[in-house]
Design an enzyme around this catalytic site. Structure first.
Site, short mmCIF file in Angstrom:
data_model
loop_
_atom_site.label_atom_id
_atom_site.label_comp_id
_atom_site.label_asym_id
_atom_site.label_seq_id
_atom_site.Cartn_x
_atom_site.Cartn_y
_atom_site.Cartn_z
N VAL A 64 0.86 -1.18 0.00
CA VAL A 64 0.00 0.00 0.00
C VAL A 64 0.89 1.23 0.00
CG1 VAL A 64 -1.87 1.23 1.18
CG2 VAL A 64 -1.70 -1.26 1.37
N CYS A 65 0.53 2.22 -0.79
CA CYS A 65 1.22 3.50 -0.79
C CYS A 65 2.72 3.30 -1.11
CB CYS A 65 0.98 4.20 0.55
SG CYS A 65 1.36 5.96 0.58
N THR A 66 3.60 3.93 -0.34
CA THR A 66 5.03 3.81 -0.61
C THR A 66 5.60 2.45 -0.23
OG1 THR A 66 5.66 4.76 1.53
CG2 THR A 66 5.37 6.29 -0.30
#
Length: 207
Positions: free
Chosen positions: A98-100
């Protein structure tokens, strides 16, 4: 089914908790929170989470979930998550982020030449780490699923539920958590946010 949620200092809590709430309610799952040590981990906004197993203790998992961090790129410097991912990814059924968190997958070599997504502010950096960057909210590349920024972790996890347990179970889970977003503003992407808000965000992030 063994689910391994990765913990490390300054992770973003919703990146972890969103997928956890979606996946941990499925049938016949075992959840572990895996970190370098068993010491409590403090998220980037201060939430404290206690690991249940160490990287040394876990050498396989059916599903791996790697959250991102508001302190990015600091988590890349340690390298502990990437080292563990190199060990467990080859035998995992699904590896997700998720995300970075996708940059940690990329650091481990999992995204070399593969499509992936991430938070909009680090797309260029993800490309430099070898991924083929997509602006989609959820991207599947074989047995790897990546979600865009923070809240996209719920979308990624619902996608995974559909792939593992079927579309009806995913719809059931969506209803269970009453996931029907109706945000009061339309500033959720760089394309829809007002220019002044985007400039404010870029200044805050230093991008």
């Amino acid at each position: 089914m063994d689910l391994a949620f990765v913990l490390y200092p300054k992770l973003t809590a919703l990146d972890l908790i969103g997928p956890y709430e979606v996946l941990a309610h499925q049938r016949d799952v075992t959840v572990r929170f895996v970190a370098a040590t068993l010491d409590p981990v403090t998220a980037d906004a201060g939430l404290i989470i206690t690991p249940t197993a160490t990287f040394d203790e876990v050498d396989r998992a059916d599903v791996i979930v790697v959250p991102g961090s508001g302190a990015w790129p600091e988590p890349l410097a340690d390298g502990a998550v990437a080292r563990w991912l190199r060990k467990v990814h080859p035998t995992a059924t699904w590896t997700t982020s998720v995300c970075t968190g996708s940059t940690l997958l990329a650091q481990a070599g999992i995204l070399d030449g593969r499509p992936a997504t991430t938070h909009w502010a680090v797309r260029e950096e993800l490309a430099q780490l070898g991924a083929v960057v997509s602006t989609d909210r959820v991207v599947r590349a074989g047995n790897v699923l990546t979600g865009a920024g923070v809240s996209a972790g719920i979308d990624m996890a619902l996608t995974l539920v559909g792939l593992i347990w079927g579309d009806d179970r995913a719809r059931f889970t969506q209803l269970l958590i009453e996931y029907a977003p109706e945000p009061p503003y339309d500033s959720g992407t760089p394309d829809t946010a007002p220019a002044s808000v985007l400039a404010m965000m870029r200044a805050e992030l230093g991008t």
